[in-house]
Design a protein around this motif. Structure first.
Motif, mmCIF file in Angstrom:
data_model
loop_
_atom_site.group_PDB
_atom_site.id
_atom_site.type_symbol
_atom_site.label_atom_id
_atom_site.label_comp_id
_atom_site.label_asym_id
_atom_site.label_seq_id
_atom_site.Cartn_x
_atom_site.Cartn_y
_atom_site.Cartn_z
ATOM 1 N N GLY A 1 48.547 43.997 53.660
ATOM 2 C CA GLY A 1 49.507 43.242 52.858
ATOM 3 C C GLY A 1 50.503 44.090 52.097
ATOM 4 N N VAL A 2 50.517 45.410 52.333
ATOM 5 C CA VAL A 2 51.397 46.275 51.550
ATOM 6 C C VAL A 2 52.751 46.487 52.222
ATOM 7 N N ARG A 3 52.757 47.007 53.449
ATOM 8 C CA ARG A 3 54.013 47.456 54.052
ATOM 9 C C ARG A 3 54.659 46.433 54.980
ATOM 10 N N ARG B 1 50.965 38.686 53.133
ATOM 11 C CA ARG B 1 50.381 39.092 51.857
ATOM 12 C C ARG B 1 49.961 37.859 51.052
ATOM 13 N N ASP C 1 45.429 39.205 41.505
ATOM 14 C CA ASP C 1 45.659 39.923 40.257
ATOM 15 C C ASP C 1 45.595 41.432 40.423
ATOM 16 N N ASP C 2 44.734 41.894 41.335
ATOM 17 C CA ASP C 2 44.636 43.337 41.520
ATOM 18 C C ASP C 2 44.776 43.667 43.002
ATOM 19 N N SER C 3 44.937 44.955 43.303
ATOM 20 C CA SER C 3 45.222 45.350 44.677
ATOM 21 C C SER C 3 44.051 45.072 45.608
ATOM 22 N N ARG C 4 42.849 45.371 45.155
ATOM 23 C CA ARG C 4 41.673 45.106 45.972
ATOM 24 C C ARG C 4 41.617 43.631 46.387
ATOM 25 N N GLY C 5 41.874 42.762 45.431
ATOM 26 C CA GLY C 5 41.880 41.331 45.722
ATOM 27 C C GLY C 5 43.008 40.970 46.687
ATOM 28 N N MET C 6 44.159 41.628 46.497
ATOM 29 C CA MET C 6 45.298 41.355 47.389
ATOM 30 C C MET C 6 44.963 41.787 48.814
ATOM 31 N N GLU D 1 41.998 42.028 50.186
ATOM 32 C CA GLU D 1 40.957 41.161 50.761
ATOM 33 C C GLU D 1 41.495 39.786 51.111
ATOM 34 N N MET D 2 42.278 39.213 50.208
ATOM 35 C CA MET D 2 42.774 37.862 50.492
ATOM 36 C C MET D 2 43.842 37.868 51.586
ATOM 37 N N ARG E 1 43.894 39.839 54.196
ATOM 38 C CA ARG E 1 43.169 39.963 55.462
ATOM 39 C C ARG E 1 42.395 38.681 55.778
ATOM 40 N N THR E 2 41.801 38.099 54.728
ATOM 41 C CA THR E 2 40.989 36.893 54.924
ATOM 42 C C THR E 2 41.855 35.723 55.385
#
Lengths: 482, 98
Positions: free
Chosen positions: A325-327, A331, A335-340, A342-343, A345-346
């Motif tokens: 979800g970054v480049r 996406r 609230d945080d990058s780890r959550g971003m 995971e969600m 990809r999910t």
């Protein structure tokens, strides 16, 4: 001219003698596409306006006598996991639904350099993971021979586009049978070349040690010619081989003295009787023409599917780690990058892609690595030896392409049932050898049956010659018109 | 029915893979992955003692290319696919606690 049956070789002749222009040809394809797509759904994205402009440019080159290649002006369809600059490349996934590549894959550069207009991008199982194209998150593709049935997969869109007469030929990718099995299901020709023959630069990676780009055509010579056009060394793919130019096809194909191996493991286990019969008919014709047929055993075939799925999913779990979800790609907000991560990809990946990532992650994880991934790699070494020694005795191996003909949507209810579809095709990817699938008959439902011919590394010329000989036999001697 | 892997295995694997699973999905993956791994356990029947693992289909050695500078991709073209781009950077949510 019937677009559904005219070969690329014949189209080339019509262009050369002036009875057809590239622009007319692309217009005819566009008509056929608009007529067929509501029932077939082979394409995810069309680029017909660009293709028409490219065709007009090709006609202009022809007037000036400045053709870029012998195939200049003959349009092509491209599987949607092969990057096309400025034309969205989705991999059949929500993850890449809006991804527009900033560059062309090496094979697409070659199509452009040769003057082939690109008609559009074809549907596939998400990230090429599947054997029916049912795993596409974006669209259903139906088999043109029976729209109640799947076209096979993962390159189901390319196979269907060629079978339906929407495109004369097409590019696909084959990781465990993804060109050959849909070719068999749709009644067209598919070629997976030796690993390293075609650059993977710009092919969205699934399982890098197995992935290889190849071709579809309505005739053996068409698929072989398109392969010839895209093959060749490319420094941007470190597994690309410094091979000489592929010389494919013979005007007078012969099988006299050809040593043909029949691996019994591919013909046992209650193989469908009609498929068995169609393969044996081809064997009989080869024998009558002076080929030397011998039965042999390849015992590791029984372990091929399991070996393949452990290696392919391990590589996939690593390759698909880039979707965070970054480049680029989907996406999800969090609230945080780890959550971003995971969600994204999910929500971005479909069920089968997640299953394969999970399987591969598990097989690579501490405590299981030796039992699964390393074990599979060791068996891969043994398979290579098994095939090397087989090819000391025979020139080619003849097998069915698939244990069944095209099945109905939803017919394979568990993932394992679907994986077992690949039993006859995965070994050539594990071993890296070339293989061709061509139509060799029909079952009682009028569904095409595919014959697979495999040979040692770099034996494409022999495979094509054998396939072309068999094709002429079936078509009563004329290889160019049905 | 006996299952080869348990729910904790599935959850731990999902965490490694950066996937979040619902309870239903955990059940589903527990079932299907167990079935697939059960089949894969047949590989233990093959004697692989003293066999080197193969990472590639075709033997190859390290491949080098000439180190010649050439233009990269256009930055705007590349950033156009970014889900959240600010001033030529990819923007992400915070990566550590305040």
């Amino acid at each position: 001219m019937n677009l559904q049956t005219t070969s690329a070789v014949e189209l080339q002749r019509l262009l050369n003698d002036g009875s057809l222009s590239s622009r007319e040809l692309v217009d005819r394809c566009a008509e056929r596409i608009s007529d067929q797509e509501p029932s077939i759904g082979a394409f995810l994205t069309l680029s017909l306006d660009t293709a028409k402009a490219e065709a007009a440019a090709s006609d202009e080159r022809r007037r000036r006598g400045a053709l870029l290649s012998p195939w200049d002006g003959i349009p092509v369809a491209v599987k949607d996991n092969i990057c096309t600059r400025g034309l969205r490349t989705t991999c059949g996934s929500r993850m890449l639904e809006r991804f527009v590549p900033p560059y062309d894959a090496a094979v697409v550069e070659r199509l452009r350099t040769a003057g082939l207009p690109v008609l559009g991008k074809t549907n596939l199982d998400e990230f090429a993971m599947g054997s029916s194209t049912e795993n596409s998150a974006l669209q259903r593709t139906c088999n043109p021979r029976d729209t109640q049935r799947v076209p096979g997969g993962s390159s189901g869109g390319s196979a269907a586009a060629v079978a339906a007469g929407e495109s004369p030929w097409a590019l696909g990718s084959d990781t465990g049978g993804s060109i050959r099995q849909p070719a068999a299901f749709c009644g067209v020709v598919g070629i997976k070349p030796t690993y390293g023959t075609v650059s993977r630069y710009g092919l969205v990676a699934y399982a890098s040690s197995l992935d290889q780009i190849g071709t579809f055509g309505r005739r053996v010579r068409d698929a072989a010619s398109l392969l010839q056009l895209i093959a060749g060394h490319d420094a941007r793919d470190s597994t690309s081989l410094p091979a000489e130019t592929l010389q494919l096809g013979s005007d007078d194909p012969s099988v006299r003295g050809l040593r043909v191996g029949l691996p019994l493991e591919y013909l046992e286990h209650g193989l469908n009787a009609e498929i068995h019969q169609a393969v044996m008919d081809a064997v009989r014709r080869l024998e009558e023409a002076g080929a030397v047929v011998q039965e042999l055993r390849l015992p590791l075939t029984d372990y091929a599917v399991e070996t393949y799925y452990l290696i392919a999913t391990a590589e996939a779990s690593s390759n698909l780690a880039r979707y965070d979800g970054v480049r680029y790609g989907y996406r999800a907000e969090a609230d945080d990058s780890r959550g971003m991560f995971e969600m994204s990809r999910t929500e971005g990946f479909g069920d089968e892609v997640k299953r394969r990532i999970m399987l591969g992650t598990y097989a690579l994880s501490a405590g299981y690595y030796d039992a699964y991934y390393k074990k599979a790699q060791q068996i891969r070494t043994m398979m290579r030896r098994e095939y090397e020694s087989a090819f000391e005795q025979v020139d080619v191996l003849l097998t069915p392409t698939s244990p069944t003909t095209a099945f109905a949507f939803g017919d394979k209810s568990t993932p394992l049932d679907m994986y077992l579809q690949d039993i006859f095709t995965v070994t050539s990817n594990l071993v890296g050898i070339p293989a061709v699938s061509l139509p060799c008959g029909e079952d009682s439902h009028k569904l095409p049956i595919g014959l697979q011919i495999m040979g040692p590394h770099f034996s494409e010329a022999r495979l094509v010659e054998t396939a072309e000989w068999l094709e002429r036999q079936r078509n009563g001697g004329d290889s160019h018109d049905l | 029915m006996y299952l080869l892997i348990n729910r904790e295995d599935v959850k731990k694997t999902a965490e490694l893979a950066r996937l979040r699973l619902t309870d239903d999905e955990i059940d589903d993956y527990q079932n299907t992955l167990s079935e697939i791994l059960e089949a894969a356990n047949r590989l233990q029947d093959v004697d692989t003692a003293a066999v080197d693992p193969a990472a590639h289909a075709v033997e190859s050695v390290n491949v080098y290319r000439d180190d010649v500078p050439k233009p990269g991709l256009d930055r705007d073209d590349v950033l156009r696919n970014g889900p959240h781009v600010v001033d030529g950077f990819f923007r992400v949510p915070r990566i550590m606690e305040e």
